[in-house]
Design a protein around this motif. Structure first.
Motif, mmCIF file in Angstrom:
data_model
loop_
_atom_site.group_PDB
_atom_site.id
_atom_site.type_symbol
_atom_site.label_atom_id
_atom_site.label_comp_id
_atom_site.label_asym_id
_atom_site.label_seq_id
_atom_site.Cartn_x
_atom_site.Cartn_y
_atom_site.Cartn_z
ATOM 1 N N GLU A 57 -30.043 7.229 -16.815
ATOM 2 C CA GLU A 57 -29.236 6.156 -16.243
ATOM 3 C C GLU A 57 -27.939 6.753 -15.713
ATOM 4 O OE1 GLU A 57 -29.106 2.524 -18.739
ATOM 5 O OE2 GLU A 57 -30.496 3.671 -20.013
ATOM 6 N N VAL A 58 -27.566 6.356 -14.507
ATOM 7 C CA VAL A 58 -26.372 6.881 -13.861
ATOM 8 C C VAL A 58 -25.557 5.707 -13.336
ATOM 9 C CG1 VAL A 58 -25.496 8.354 -12.001
ATOM 10 C CG2 VAL A 58 -27.594 8.987 -13.195
ATOM 11 N N TYR A 59 -24.260 5.712 -13.634
ATOM 12 C CA TYR A 59 -23.398 4.602 -13.236
ATOM 13 C C TYR A 59 -22.069 5.095 -12.682
ATOM 14 C CZ TYR A 59 -26.562 1.869 -16.170
ATOM 15 O OH TYR A 59 -27.679 1.285 -16.718
ATOM 16 N N LEU A 60 -21.457 4.242 -11.875
ATOM 17 C CA LEU A 60 -20.060 4.361 -11.476
ATOM 18 C C LEU A 60 -19.402 3.104 -12.022
ATOM 19 C CD1 LEU A 60 -17.556 5.341 -9.969
ATOM 20 C CD2 LEU A 60 -18.507 4.343 -7.880
ATOM 21 N N TRP A 61 -18.527 3.255 -13.013
ATOM 22 C CA TRP A 61 -17.904 2.122 -13.680
ATOM 23 C C TRP A 61 -16.407 2.110 -13.432
ATOM 24 C CZ3 TRP A 61 -20.768 3.382 -18.828
ATOM 25 C CH2 TRP A 61 -22.014 2.738 -18.852
ATOM 26 N N ARG A 62 -15.882 0.911 -13.214
ATOM 27 C CA ARG A 62 -14.449 0.660 -13.058
ATOM 28 C C ARG A 62 -14.034 -0.335 -14.148
ATOM 29 N NH1 ARG A 62 -13.115 2.759 -8.155
ATOM 30 N NH2 ARG A 62 -14.843 3.089 -6.723
ATOM 31 N N GLU A 112 -18.708 22.735 -12.423
ATOM 32 C CA GLU A 112 -19.141 22.275 -11.107
ATOM 33 C C GLU A 112 -18.344 21.026 -10.709
ATOM 34 O OE1 GLU A 112 -21.479 22.280 -7.668
ATOM 35 O OE2 GLU A 112 -21.593 23.763 -9.278
ATOM 36 N N ARG A 113 -17.823 21.018 -9.499
ATOM 37 C CA ARG A 113 -17.037 19.879 -9.023
ATOM 38 C C ARG A 113 -17.922 18.643 -8.859
ATOM 39 N NH1 ARG A 113 -13.946 22.309 -3.960
ATOM 40 N NH2 ARG A 113 -13.897 20.098 -3.449
ATOM 41 N N GLY A 114 -17.388 17.487 -9.288
ATOM 42 C CA GLY A 114 -18.060 16.232 -9.070
ATOM 43 C C GLY A 114 -18.945 15.738 -10.196
ATOM 44 N N TRP A 115 -19.154 16.561 -11.235
ATOM 45 C CA TRP A 115 -20.027 16.135 -12.340
ATOM 46 C C TRP A 115 -19.419 14.889 -12.985
ATOM 47 C CZ3 TRP A 115 -24.803 17.128 -13.662
ATOM 48 C CH2 TRP A 115 -25.259 16.740 -14.932
ATOM 49 N N PRO A 116 -20.241 13.908 -13.407
ATOM 50 C CA PRO A 116 -19.728 12.667 -13.997
ATOM 51 C C PRO A 116 -18.816 12.908 -15.206
ATOM 52 C CG PRO A 116 -22.041 12.425 -13.472
ATOM 53 C CD PRO A 116 -21.705 13.880 -13.266
ATOM 54 N N ALA A 126 -21.939 8.712 -16.584
ATOM 55 C CA ALA A 126 -21.115 7.744 -15.878
ATOM 56 C C ALA A 126 -19.874 8.396 -15.299
ATOM 57 C CB ALA A 126 -20.716 6.605 -16.804
ATOM 58 N N GLU A 127 -19.604 8.072 -14.056
ATOM 59 C CA GLU A 127 -18.351 8.428 -13.402
ATOM 60 C C GLU A 127 -17.408 7.253 -13.623
ATOM 61 O OE1 GLU A 127 -15.411 10.329 -11.582
ATOM 62 O OE2 GLU A 127 -17.358 11.222 -12.043
ATOM 63 N N LEU A 128 -16.217 7.526 -14.126
ATOM 64 C CA LEU A 128 -15.244 6.473 -14.399
ATOM 65 C C LEU A 128 -14.107 6.578 -13.392
ATOM 66 C CD1 LEU A 128 -15.084 6.796 -18.286
ATOM 67 C CD2 LEU A 128 -16.609 5.368 -16.906
ATOM 68 N N GLU A 129 -13.824 5.493 -12.736
ATOM 69 C CA GLU A 129 -12.745 5.435 -11.753
ATOM 70 C C GLU A 129 -11.854 4.236 -12.054
ATOM 71 O OE1 GLU A 129 -11.917 7.476 -9.286
ATOM 72 O OE2 GLU A 129 -13.650 8.804 -9.482
ATOM 73 N N THR A 130 -10.608 4.324 -11.616
ATOM 74 C CA THR A 130 -9.734 3.160 -11.681
ATOM 75 C C THR A 130 -10.209 2.167 -10.631
ATOM 76 O OG1 THR A 130 -8.186 4.053 -10.053
ATOM 77 C CG2 THR A 130 -7.767 4.597 -12.379
ATOM 78 N N GLU A 131 -9.637 0.981 -10.642
ATOM 79 C CA GLU A 131 -10.036 -0.032 -9.674
ATOM 80 C C GLU A 131 -9.841 0.445 -8.235
ATOM 81 O OE1 GLU A 131 -11.683 -2.996 -9.932
ATOM 82 O OE2 GLU A 131 -11.915 -2.286 -11.980
ATOM 83 N N LEU A 136 -23.795 11.886 -8.087
ATOM 84 C CA LEU A 136 -24.314 10.574 -8.468
ATOM 85 C C LEU A 136 -25.632 10.284 -7.757
ATOM 86 C CD1 LEU A 136 -21.010 8.484 -8.576
ATOM 87 C CD2 LEU A 136 -22.370 9.276 -10.525
ATOM 88 N N ALA A 137 -25.730 10.638 -6.497
ATOM 89 C CA ALA A 137 -26.971 10.422 -5.743
ATOM 90 C C ALA A 137 -28.103 11.295 -6.292
ATOM 91 C CB ALA A 137 -26.742 10.702 -4.265
ATOM 92 N N LEU A 138 -27.809 12.566 -6.581
ATOM 93 C CA LEU A 138 -28.826 13.458 -7.141
ATOM 94 C C LEU A 138 -29.310 12.959 -8.500
ATOM 95 C CD1 LEU A 138 -27.308 16.969 -6.336
ATOM 96 C CD2 LEU A 138 -29.484 16.078 -5.476
ATOM 97 N N LEU A 139 -28.365 12.605 -9.360
ATOM 98 C CA LEU A 139 -28.707 12.165 -10.714
ATOM 99 C C LEU A 139 -29.442 10.829 -10.712
ATOM 100 C CD1 LEU A 139 -25.390 13.223 -12.433
ATOM 101 C CD2 LEU A 139 -27.649 14.230 -12.852
#
Length: 98
Positions: A81-86, A38-42, A55-60, A72-75
């Motif tokens: 615990e759900v995070y977006l970490w850079r 599924e597209r978009g899964w962390p 956790a979704e990991l992104e560059t700066e 991320l909104a659904l989870l």
């Protein structure tokens, strides 16, 4: 020579997060080939009972996709615990996993 947070790739960031997780006794799971998923899964699941983190990991400078934002909104509405970490969140990551 120390890397700046702006030069860290997503692959290097995943490695750093996984190393911190192991240091504090967590197990990390990252699917290597998500082509049929599924597209978009962390990006990473971290398990340190009784806690589960996705956790979704992104560059700066990386931007999340609409599919990632939706997951991320659904989870975030679930009892996990759900995070977006850079990379600039390194200290926060260490604190959450400590």
């Amino acid at each position: 020579m120390m890397q700046t947070v702006l030069s860290i790739t997503e692959k290097e960031w995943l490695r750093q997060v996984s190393e911190v997780a192991r240091l504090y006794g967590w197990r990390a799971y990252h699917p290597w080939l998500s082509i049929h998923s599924e597209r978009g899964w962390p990006d990473v699941a971290l398990c340190g009972p009784p806690r589960l983190i996705l956790a979704e990991l992104e560059t700066e400078k990386g931007k999340t996709t609409p599919h990632q934002d939706e997951w991320l909104a659904l989870l975030a509405g679930c009892p996990i615990e759900v995070y977006l970490w850079r990379p600039s969140d390194f200290e926060t990551v260490a604190e959450v996993l400590r």
